[in-house]
Design a protein around this motif. Structure first.
Motif, PDB file in Angstrom:
ATOM      1  N   MET A  32       0.815  -1.201   0.000  1.00 21.79           N
ATOM      2  CA  MET A  32       0.000   0.000   0.000  1.00 21.79           C
ATOM      3  C   MET A  32       0.852   1.256   0.000  1.00 21.79           C
ATOM      4  SD  MET A  32      -3.264  -0.937   0.100  1.00 21.79           S
ATOM      5  CE  MET A  32      -4.143   0.466   0.785  1.00 21.79           C
TER       6      MET A  32
ATOM      7  N   GLU B 100       1.551   3.254  -3.320  1.00 17.54           N
ATOM      8  CA  GLU B 100       0.481   3.868  -4.076  1.00 17.54           C
ATOM      9  C   GLU B 100       0.725   5.368  -4.163  1.00 17.54           C
ATOM     10  OE1 GLU B 100      -3.586   2.745  -3.068  1.00 17.54           O
ATOM     11  OE2 GLU B 100      -2.760   1.183  -1.824  1.00 17.54           O
TER      12      GLU B 100
ATOM     13  N   ASP C 131      -0.515   9.353  -4.350  1.00 16.75           N
ATOM     14  CA  ASP C 131      -1.525  10.088  -3.607  1.00 16.75           C
ATOM     15  C   ASP C 131      -2.863  10.139  -4.334  1.00 16.75           C
ATOM     16  OD1 ASP C 131       0.020  10.535  -1.465  1.00 16.75           O
ATOM     17  OD2 ASP C 131       0.435  12.652  -1.831  1.00 16.75           O
TER      18      ASP C 131
ATOM     19  N   ASN D  65      -4.373   7.823  -5.686  1.00 16.19           N
ATOM     20  CA  ASN D  65      -5.142   6.621  -5.393  1.00 16.19           C
ATOM     21  C   ASN D  65      -5.510   6.518  -3.914  1.00 16.19           C
ATOM     22  OD1 ASN D  65      -5.082   5.615  -8.030  1.00 16.19           O
ATOM     23  ND2 ASN D  65      -3.034   4.760  -7.727  1.00 16.19           N
ATOM     24  N   LYS D  66      -5.311   7.611  -3.177  1.00 15.66           N
ATOM     25  CA  LYS D  66      -5.604   7.585  -1.746  1.00 15.66           C
ATOM     26  C   LYS D  66      -6.718   8.567  -1.405  1.00 15.66           C
ATOM     27  CE  LYS D  66      -1.620   5.376   0.124  1.00 15.66           C
ATOM     28  NZ  LYS D  66      -1.057   5.074   1.430  1.00 15.66           N
TER      29      LYS D  66
ATOM     30  N   GLU E 126     -11.521   4.194  -3.716  1.00 17.66           N
ATOM     31  CA  GLU E 126     -11.489   5.656  -3.844  1.00 17.66           C
ATOM     32  C   GLU E 126     -12.674   6.163  -4.669  1.00 17.66           C
ATOM     33  OE1 GLU E 126      -8.923   3.616  -4.523  1.00 17.66           O
ATOM     34  OE2 GLU E 126      -7.877   3.932  -2.613  1.00 17.66           O
TER      35      GLU E 126
ATOM     36  N   ARG F 209      -5.552   3.952   3.800  1.00 20.23           N
ATOM     37  CA  ARG F 209      -5.749   4.480   2.451  1.00 20.23           C
ATOM     38  C   ARG F 209      -5.763   6.006   2.427  1.00 20.23           C
ATOM     39  NH1 ARG F 209      -7.610   0.298  -1.012  1.00 20.23           N
ATOM     40  NH2 ARG F 209      -8.341  -1.555   0.099  1.00 20.23           N
TER      41      ARG F 209
ATOM     42  N   LYS G 227      -4.387   9.870   2.403  1.00 19.46           N
ATOM     43  CA  LYS G 227      -3.208  10.562   1.878  1.00 19.46           C
ATOM     44  C   LYS G 227      -2.294  10.970   3.028  1.00 19.46           C
ATOM     45  CE  LYS G 227      -5.297  12.501  -2.329  1.00 19.46           C
ATOM     46  NZ  LYS G 227      -5.692  13.748  -3.034  1.00 19.46           N
TER      47      LYS G 227
END
Length: 477
Positions: A1, A4, A6, A8-9, A150, A230, A232
């Protein structure tokens, strides 16, 4: 995770949307009569003050622990694990998961019941057409989330804004027509001395009735915490929790108190469900009732989406931490918890189908799960207190205060929900004992003496609960 981007957060606004969307469901549209029916303005105000102190303390617990322990990405479950061991952590996750997916069954039937106000074929929410449409929506939500958490969270934010529109309209209309004489006449509610006559004992009884309502309206406060992995920025999680809680507190307070100045307190308990629709109809006419019922449908859809996100995310996180079977930890190409979501929605589907034949199994399970969801809150508060004691050299007055107040309030929540329900809730944990043993065996970890003692305690408490159920001391139907 961690690799990933930002993009996708989840940002702060999406996290706030998850908190508000999870807390404001169908119950918000009936809270005016749920609280105002048995209680006057004074008792309602006292009840909200006590609730505000307890829930804000709990929100600050989540905020503080997110900042102090950003490594605990499971939030509400991982606090229990970090503070009190694997089995307590597993049990918190197990109970929360049951409560979350059984709550989705309630949202499905409530949604179809609300649609039944416009199309009688769906009246009651558990007819064959209702179950068919609810099932289609269930798997529609499922495939939406598979496109990415998201994406679903973004849609949840839009739905949250949409369902707040009729709520704000009702509040504005109540402010415009608010009559102080009406409010004053029912300020003390109906007491043994008569309407509008103060009685301390009766007022405290009214306060207790309001508190039993507030036990449930804030479940979902942990919405952002569950998705901390998840986010940011980890700090956004705590901020979103506090902002979401305070926003909902203000909305609920205004709705319940202002209604006392629009409709005589003695008549509030006579309002048909959803009472918010009846209040707006009283002010502006029939179109107000139609608007609120549409808002109810949107609200339940949003809450259903939000809780499906929570119900799928939690077993995924727990499996990644090695306390649920590894199968639950699988993600698809969109980083959605594909297997955890699948088994969750299969269970929802089975309960939906069962309601065509009998509601007893669901009502029994949901009654138990409603108590189970309070246990993770309690262990989160306990962990805040334990963490403060362990780091007392640098602990602040705020950390001590929120730990103590949140712990007391969390204990009270479990007590207010009913000790008999808590005993019967142990039945939900019986299959969990086998799952936990299986996972520990696969991870080549032996059960400890403490685990065996807790196993025995759960079994004994479950037996006591069954005996009290058989004796008629408690009813869950």
């Amino acid at each position: 995770m961690n690799n990933e981007t930002d993009t996708n957060k989840l940002g702060k606004m999406s996290l706030i949307g998850l908190v508000i969307g999870s807390m404001i469901g169908g119950g918000a549209f009936n809270i005016i009569s749920d609280m105002g029916g048995p209680a006057g303005g004074l008792a309602i105000t006292i009840g909200w003050i006590i609730t505000a102190i307890g829930m804000i303390s709990l929100a600050f617990v989540f905020q503080n622990l997110t900042n102090e322990r950003p490594d605990l990405e499971g939030g509400i479950y991982s606090y229990a694990q970090a503070g009190f061991g694997d089995f307590i952590g597993f049990s918190s996750a197990w109970g929360y998961w049951f409560a979350a997916f059984l709550g989705n069954v309630a949202y499905a039937t409530l949604l179809m019941s609300a649609v039944g106000n416009f199309f009688p074929i769906f009246k009651g929410g558990n007819t064959l057409p209702s179950i068919i449409v609810a099932s289609i929506l269930l798997w529609g939500v499922h495939f939406l989330i598979l496109r990415g958490v998201e994406t679903a969270a973004f849609i949840n934010s839009i739905v949250t804004v949409a369902k707040l529109i009729p709520i704000f309209l009702v509040i504005i209309c109540m402010i415009v027509v608010f009559n102080f004489d009406t409010f004053k006449s029912g300020f003390f509610g109906m007491t043994s001395e008569g309407m509008g006559v103060f009685s301390w004992g009766d007022t405290m009884s009214q306060v207790k009735s309001t508190m039993l309502v507030t036990v449930w309206v804030f479940t979902g406060i942990e919405g952002a915490v569950v998705f901390s992995g998840r986010a940011k920025t980890k700090k956004d999680v705590g901020t979103a929790t506090v902002i979401g809680l305070v926003s909902v507190l203000i909305i609920y307070f205004l709705m319940t108190v202002l209604a006392q100045g629009v409709i005589q307190q003695a008549n509030i308990s006579k309002l048909a469900s959803p009472s918010m629709a009846q209040v707006l109809e009283h002010i502006v006419g029939h179109w107000g009732s139609v608007l609120v019922n549409i808002g109810l449908i949107i609200s339940v859809l949003g809450a259903w989406l939000g809780w499906t996100l929570l119900a799928g995310e939690l077993p995924f996180i727990v499996a990644k931490d090695g306390l649920f079977p590894k199968w639950f930890a699988k993600e698809n190409k969109n980083k959605a918890p594909v297997n955890a979501l699948l088994i969750t929605n299969i269970l929802v589907q089975l309960f939906l189908v069962s309601m065509l034949f009998t509601e007893s199994a669901y009502q029994f399970a949901f009654s138990l799960a409603s108590s189970a969801i309070l246990i993770p809150y309690m262990f989160s508060a306990f962990y805040q207190l334990k963490y403060t004691i362990e780091h007392r050299g640098r602990a602040t007055v705020k950390q001590w205060t929120i730990g103590i107040i949140a712990s007391i309030y969390a204990i009270w929540l479990v007590y207010a929900a009913g000790i008999d329900y808590l005993l019967l809730t142990m039945l939900l944990y019986i299959p969990g004992l086998f799952v936990y043993s299986f996972v520990q065996h696969n991870n080549k970890r032996r059960l400890s003496k403490g685990d065996y003692l807790l196993f025995a305690l759960i079994i004994v408490l479950a037996i006591i609960g069954i005996i009290r159920l058989a004796m008629g001391s408690v009813s869950v139907f």
